[in-house]
Design a protein around this motif. Sequence first.
Motif, PDB file in Angstrom:
ATOM      1  N   HIS A 153       0.772  -1.231  -0.152  1.00  0.00           N
ATOM      2  CA  HIS A 153      -0.274   0.517  -0.455  1.00  0.00           C
ATOM      3  C   HIS A 153       0.803   1.319   0.109  1.00  0.00           C
ATOM      4  CE1 HIS A 153      -4.175  -2.197   1.798  1.00  0.00           C
ATOM      5  NE2 HIS A 153      -3.226  -2.516   0.723  1.00  0.00           N
ATOM      6  N   ASP A 154       2.065   1.843   0.411  1.00  0.00           N
ATOM      7  CA  ASP A 154       2.920   2.613   0.172  1.00  0.00           C
ATOM      8  C   ASP A 154       4.062   2.450  -0.908  1.00  0.00           C
ATOM      9  OD1 ASP A 154       5.064  -0.009   0.522  1.00  0.00           O
ATOM     10  OD2 ASP A 154       5.915   1.557   1.912  1.00  0.00           O
ATOM     11  N   GLY A 155       3.130   1.903  -2.065  1.00  0.00           N
ATOM     12  CA  GLY A 155       4.145   2.011  -3.182  1.00  0.00           C
ATOM     13  C   GLY A 155       5.343   1.402  -3.416  1.00  0.00           C
ATOM     14  N   SER A 156       5.813   0.456  -2.542  1.00  0.00           N
ATOM     15  CA  SER A 156       6.787  -0.368  -3.095  1.00  0.00           C
ATOM     16  C   SER A 156       6.131  -1.464  -3.528  1.00  0.00           C
ATOM     17  CB  SER A 156       7.738  -0.541  -1.768  1.00  0.00           C
ATOM     18  OG  SER A 156       6.584  -1.296  -0.595  1.00  0.00           O
ATOM     19  N   HIS A 157       7.157  -2.497  -3.352  1.00  0.00           N
ATOM     20  CA  HIS A 157       7.033  -3.879  -4.378  1.00  0.00           C
ATOM     21  C   HIS A 157       7.947  -4.744  -3.592  1.00  0.00           C
ATOM     22  CE1 HIS A 157       9.231  -1.889  -7.108  1.00  0.00           C
ATOM     23  NE2 HIS A 157       9.402  -3.114  -7.698  1.00  0.00           N
ATOM     24  N   ALA A 158       7.622  -6.146  -3.863  1.00  0.00           N
ATOM     25  CA  ALA A 158       8.628  -6.479  -3.092  1.00  0.00           C
ATOM     26  C   ALA A 158       8.555  -8.200  -4.072  1.00  0.00           C
ATOM     27  CB  ALA A 158       9.151  -7.489  -1.833  1.00  0.00           C
ATOM     28  N   GLU A 159       9.144  -9.330  -4.798  1.00  0.00           N
ATOM     29  CA  GLU A 159       8.862 -10.490  -5.169  1.00  0.00           C
ATOM     30  C   GLU A 159       8.461 -11.180  -3.694  1.00  0.00           C
ATOM     31  OE1 GLU A 159      11.192 -13.306  -8.656  1.00  0.00           O
ATOM     32  OE2 GLU A 159      12.275 -13.109  -6.469  1.00  0.00           O
ATOM     33  N   GLY A 160       7.655 -11.807  -4.503  1.00  0.00           N
ATOM     34  CA  GLY A 160       7.410 -13.556  -2.986  1.00  0.00           C
ATOM     35  C   GLY A 160       6.528 -14.018  -4.092  1.00  0.00           C
TER      36      GLY A 160
END
Length: 189
Positions: A113-120
């Motif tokens: 929700h803060d605009g960040s992303h990550a692989e998962g």
Amino acid sequence: MTVDTTSLNRKRNFFTSGQTLWVFGYGSLIWKAEFPFHERRPAHIEGWERRFWQGSHDHRGTPQAPGRVATLVESPGAVCQGMAYRIDADTLGPLDYREKNGYLRERVILHFHDGSHAEGLIYLATEDNAAFLGDAPLDAIARQIATAHGPSGANRDYLLHLAEALENLGAQDEHVSALAARVRSIKET
């Protein structure tokens, strides 16, 4: 039909022991995290829709009367809301067992929700597995969910807990909402 995918998932090891990683919950993992985690954050994935197309012969139904639980189907432009957990890679063992009936680990990009992303990771059940039930008329799916019971409890509880968890997240999911409304109208047997 029950299909144990535990050994297949152990071969799909995208992360090393001792590493932390994100796992995305879009079904019971949203509201029933029975594993250790470092962090829990609302997140979404893109290009996927939640559908009650996977058979549950081991948790929310039986081999004779399977329940239906959530899986994901590809859908360009769709957004699927859920919950992301940052876990130790060693926690995948218990998750593999929990998701053993047809689910395989797949890599995805999680959007926070803060605009960040990550692989998962997600656990995905596709039409390739023997427990996959596929699409059916919504009323037929609702009747199956309303009447199925398994070692983990009533299938209707799974659906209604998921609908409540999504509502608490502020997430819109027409498939889950429509099924929940229909199941609520069916008297428990």
